[in-house]
Design an enzyme around this catalytic site. Structure first.
Site, PDB file in Angstrom:
ATOM      1  N   ASP A 140      -1.046  22.134   4.471  1.00  5.57           N
ATOM      2  CA  ASP A 140      -0.303  23.381   4.738  1.00  5.57           C
ATOM      3  C   ASP A 140       0.328  23.294   6.119  1.00  5.57           C
ATOM      4  OD1 ASP A 140       0.658  25.928   4.700  1.00  5.57           O
ATOM      5  OD2 ASP A 140      -1.291  26.930   4.561  1.00  5.57           O
ATOM      6  N   HIS A 191       5.497  27.369  -5.326  1.00  3.75           N
ATOM      7  CA  HIS A 191       5.473  28.070  -4.038  1.00  3.75           C
ATOM      8  C   HIS A 191       6.628  27.642  -3.141  1.00  3.75           C
ATOM      9  CE1 HIS A 191       4.133  30.102  -0.515  1.00  3.75           C
ATOM     10  NE2 HIS A 191       3.777  29.009   0.128  1.00  3.75           N
TER      11      HIS A 191
HETATM   12  C1  HEM Z   1      -1.789  32.116  -0.467  1.00  6.16           C
HETATM   13  C2  HEM Z   1      -1.381  31.875   0.741  1.00  6.16           C
HETATM   14  C3  HEM Z   1      -0.538  30.669   1.023  1.00  6.16           C
HETATM   15  C4  HEM Z   1      -0.898  29.357   0.925  1.00  6.16           C
HETATM   16  C5  HEM Z   1      -2.252  28.769   0.526  1.00  6.16           C
HETATM   17  C6  HEM Z   1       0.269  28.590   1.280  1.00  6.16           C
HETATM   18  C7  HEM Z   1       0.320  27.215   1.278  1.00  6.16           C
HETATM   19  C8  HEM Z   1       1.474  26.471   1.475  1.00  6.16           C
HETATM   20  C9  HEM Z   1       1.568  25.049   1.293  1.00  6.16           C
HETATM   21  C10 HEM Z   1       0.420  24.141   0.858  1.00  6.16           C
HETATM   22  C11 HEM Z   1       2.849  24.691   1.581  1.00  6.16           C
HETATM   23  C12 HEM Z   1       3.454  23.273   1.518  1.00  6.16           C
HETATM   24  C13 HEM Z   1       3.386  22.521   2.816  1.00  6.16           C
HETATM   25  C14 HEM Z   1       4.170  23.144   3.937  1.00  6.16           C
HETATM   26  O1  HEM Z   1       5.371  22.923   4.068  1.00  6.16           O
HETATM   27  O2  HEM Z   1       3.564  23.892   4.687  1.00  6.16           O
HETATM   28  C15 HEM Z   1       3.557  25.889   1.954  1.00  6.16           C
HETATM   29  C16 HEM Z   1       4.873  25.951   2.336  1.00  6.16           C
HETATM   30  C17 HEM Z   1       5.516  27.092   2.746  1.00  6.16           C
HETATM   31  N1  HEM Z   1       5.012  28.368   2.719  1.00  6.16           N
HETATM   32 FE1  HEM Z   1       3.187  28.911   2.082  1.00  6.16          FE
HETATM   33  N2  HEM Z   1       1.297  29.449   1.599  1.00  6.16           N
HETATM   34  C18 HEM Z   1       0.844  30.730   1.443  1.00  6.16           C
HETATM   35  C19 HEM Z   1       1.570  31.898   1.640  1.00  6.16           C
HETATM   36  C20 HEM Z   1       2.842  31.944   2.125  1.00  6.16           C
HETATM   37  C21 HEM Z   1       3.564  33.156   2.441  1.00  6.16           C
HETATM   38  C22 HEM Z   1       3.023  34.576   2.258  1.00  6.16           C
HETATM   39  C23 HEM Z   1       4.784  32.776   2.932  1.00  6.16           C
HETATM   40  C24 HEM Z   1       5.945  33.599   3.440  1.00  6.16           C
HETATM   41  C25 HEM Z   1       5.939  34.886   3.635  1.00  6.16           C
HETATM   42  C26 HEM Z   1       4.828  31.332   2.923  1.00  6.16           C
HETATM   43  C27 HEM Z   1       5.864  30.557   3.381  1.00  6.16           C
HETATM   44  C28 HEM Z   1       5.963  29.202   3.245  1.00  6.16           C
HETATM   45  C29 HEM Z   1       7.135  28.424   3.634  1.00  6.16           C
HETATM   46  C30 HEM Z   1       8.381  28.957   4.305  1.00  6.16           C
HETATM   47  C31 HEM Z   1       6.851  27.096   3.295  1.00  6.16           C
HETATM   48  C32 HEM Z   1       7.784  25.897   3.491  1.00  6.16           C
HETATM   49  C33 HEM Z   1       8.735  25.822   2.308  1.00  6.16           C
HETATM   50  C34 HEM Z   1       9.668  24.622   2.445  1.00  6.16           C
HETATM   51  O3  HEM Z   1      10.629  24.746   3.216  1.00  6.16           O
HETATM   52  O4  HEM Z   1       9.405  23.616   1.802  1.00  6.16           O
HETATM   53  N3  HEM Z   1       3.634  30.856   2.433  1.00  6.16           N
HETATM   54  N4  HEM Z   1       2.692  26.961   1.871  1.00  6.16           N
END
Ligand code: HEM
Length: 308
Positions: A149, A222
């Site tokens: 993450d 996601h």
């Molecule tokens: C259940 C809670 C969440 C988990 C476990 C989670 C986990 C992850 C994971 C594993 C990634 C892929 C690796 C990375 O680029 O960081 C990711 C990407 C991302 N997450 Fe989450 N996330 C969660 C909630 C959220 C929320 C609530 C938002 C925004 C309000 C968000 C925004 C993003 C963004 C902007 C990316 C990068 C997307 C990209 O440009 O590829 N995430 N998240």
């Protein structure tokens, strides 16, 4: 990082305590708040001197209602408001009360504990702590779902650009919007999925953390929904937490943003869906229990609060 900004741009480290405090009704709170502001400056300066390699810091965010009750300057930061819940067809991003939020980080747990304890000593006369989560670095920065993450977080100077307010709101330039949600995961359901099925939920491969090609990545994954464009980024520092006795395994989602509109767009995509109904599959395994928006003032702004 701008020298007078709170530490919103730092990279993730090993230990975090997140705390939400709410002021009690019918009490004079400004004097204690002023003491707290001085303590915040003291804690950050002291940690830099005493434990430079531990990258310890404490960031304080202030909620909308607290800002008014504390009679902090008007007009308010342009986007500081109570978070309005987002109800999708199946999942809802709830809104919960938060007057003050503390994001305490250090490689060393003892520093986090001592900072939380010092804050509690000052605040507990006029406020109650409604949330305290101890997050930890899980292996190579993985969420408790097992996926790395933070990979697509902005790097280098982009961290400042996307986390701090710029010329759109000159009075509050250098401050940040802070948005947090505590998610609890259905890990039993998650573990019933094969690794391939889990990868389709996230949109990345699990072991090597590589993004799926666009023609393979599902539209309800996601990252397909959270990626709202190269010009609209936020700085995330999510931390996993887990407690076997209460069976509460989760992710504390935390984002610093130059504009809350970017976070809002991501949340709309995730909860309402793009197009409507194509909601984020991660939500079938992740339920937000809290949700609140704060403003993070610079240290100069905090000095001004103290001299008001
Ligand atoms: C259940 C809670 C969440 C988990 C476990 C989670 C986990 C992850 C994971 C594993 C990634 C892929 C690796 C990375 O680029 O960081 C990711 C990407 C991302 N997450 Fe989450 N996330 C969660 C909630 C959220 C929320 C609530 C938002 C925004 C309000 C968000 C925004 C993003 C963004 C902007 C990316 C990068 C997307 C990209 O440009 O590829 N995430 N998240």
């Amino acid at each position: 990082m701008k020298p007078d900004s709170q530490n919103v741009t730092d990279y993730t480290n090993s230990n975090t305590i997140f705390m939400v405090w709410n002021f009690k009704d019918n009490l004079e709170i400004r004097e204690v708040f002023n003491m707290l502001c001085k303590l915040l400056i003291n804690l950050n300066n002291s940690a830099n001197v005493r434990f430079p390699v531990s990258r310890a810091s404490c960031v304080m965010g202030i909620g909308h209602d607290a800002w008014l009750r504390l009679q902090l300057p008007v007009p308010l930061p342009k986007e500081l408001a109570n978070f309005v819940p987002i109800a999708g067809g199946k999942h809802t991003a709830v809104s919960t009360k938060g007057d003050l939020h503390f994001h305490i980080r250090a490689d060393n747990t003892s520093i986090c504990y001592d900072m939380a304890s010092a804050i509690s000593d000052v605040l507990s006369a006029v406020a109650v702590s409604t949330e305290e989560i101890h997050g930890f670095r899980y292996w190579d920065s993985r969420s408790i779902l097992g996926f790395v993450d933070g990979t697509e977080n902005p790097q280098g100077p982009d961290r400042e650009l996307f986390s701090m307010i710029g010329d759109d709101d000159v009075v509050y330039k250098g401050g940040s919007y802070l948005f947090v949600q505590k998610y609890i995961h259905n890990l039993t359901g998650w573990k019933e999925l094969s690794a391939e099925q889990q990868e389709k939920v996230i949109g990345r491969y699990k072991a090597n953390d590589i993004e799926m090609a666009d023609d393979i990545k599902p539209a309800n994954s996601h990252i397909a929904l959270a990626n709202v464009g190269d010009e609209l980024k936020i700085v995330r520092d999510n931390m996993p937490f887990g407690n076997m006795s209460t069976n509460q395994m989760g992710t504390y989602f935390i984002a610093y943003a130059s504009t809350f509109g970017t976070v809002q767009k991501m949340l709309n995509n995730m909860f309402i869906g793009l197009p409507v109904g194509n909601y984020d599959r991660i939500l079938d395994f992740s339920t937000p229990k809290t949700g609140s928006l704060y403003f993070v003032p610079t240290f100069n702004m905090i000095d001004d609060f103290l001299s008001d």
